[in-house]
Enzyme design. Structure first.
Site, PDB file in Angstrom:
ATOM      1  N   ASP A   1      21.451  21.324  -1.168  1.00 30.22           N
ATOM      2  CA  ASP A   1      21.313  22.892  -1.306  1.00 30.22           C
ATOM      3  C   ASP A   1      22.037  23.567  -0.390  1.00 30.22           C
ATOM      4  O   ASP A   1      22.654  23.238   0.775  1.00 30.22           O
ATOM      5  CB  ASP A   1      19.929  23.246  -0.759  1.00 30.22           C
ATOM      6  N   THR A   2      22.634  24.564  -0.911  1.00 27.92           N
ATOM      7  CA  THR A   2      23.842  25.662  -0.318  1.00 27.92           C
ATOM      8  C   THR A   2      23.227  26.907  -0.071  1.00 27.92           C
ATOM      9  O   THR A   2      22.517  27.509  -0.958  1.00 27.92           O
ATOM     10  CB  THR A   2      24.972  25.425  -1.170  1.00 27.92           C
TER      11      THR A   2
END
Length: 205
Positions: free
Chosen positions: A71-72
């Site tokens: 996840d970013t």
């Protein structure tokens, strides 16, 4: 080469492209989750939790496989920016980033449920944008490129010309810190570099 089956628990084409650079076989099985942040979470805690939950969701279905979740988020002035949902949000994000430095955090988790193996890491990169004129923002928003990217831009796409400087991992800004993922896979005994790679090109066609 990988010593076990790898599943990428993400629908992101950028993450798949980065894994393909290793010349390894993997399967893509996206995990669909609510990515809303919690009020008590810092950005690193947010990406760490979501990457772990994404990997855990798919690992529960495939306990023999090694599952990679990621996840970013983009953070500027303490505010997390996710993926813009419409042109107005994309425009607001780019105006906020214009002429300023922001931080990109990517969390990744590797889980092999049957053997009880789990690794999680968060990687940080700093990105400095130039001052972006209004006409360039309008042009970029109309390109449709911003809409599935954290912060509303693609470092590997047309959004690259907004960038003055990157400190840290470039692939982290794309959505998967490849160097750190490789080191973790090696440390887990799941990736080796023995053998001849001269046929790799033909295998990827």
């Amino acid at each position: 080469m990988l010593t076990e089956k790898l599943i990428l628990a993400s629908a992101s084409p950028r993450r798949a492209e980065l894994l393909q650079l290793l010349g390894v076989d993997f399967e893509v099985i996206p995990s669909h989750m609510d990515e809303t942040s919690r009020n008590d979470e810092t950005p690193p805690e947010h990406v760490q939790r979501l990457s772990s939950e994404k990997a855990e969701m798919i690992a529960a279905l495939f306990p023999d496989a090694l599952v990679l979740g990621a996840d970013t988020v983009v953070v500027i002035a303490g505010r997390m920016l996710g993926k813009p949902g419409n042109p107005g949000e994309a425009r607001d994000m780019l105006k906020r980033l214009s002429g300023r430095e922001h931080i990109v955090y990517t969390g990744f988790s590797l889980i092999q449920k049957k053997k009880g193996r789990r690794r999680t890491q968060v990687v940080r990169s700093a990105v400095l944008f130039k001052e972006i004129p209004e006409d360039e923002i309008s042009w970029y928003v109309s390109s449709e490129e911003p809409y599935d990217k954290a912060g509303g831009y693609a470092v590997q796409g047309m959004g690259a010309f907004f960038i003055r400087e990157i400190r840290g991992s470039y692939t982290n800004v794309m959505g998967l810190p490849l160097s750190e993922v490789v080191e973790t896979l090696k440390d887990m005994g799941s990736l080796t570099f023995s053998g001849d790679q001269h046929d790799r090109g033909s295998n990827q066609e």
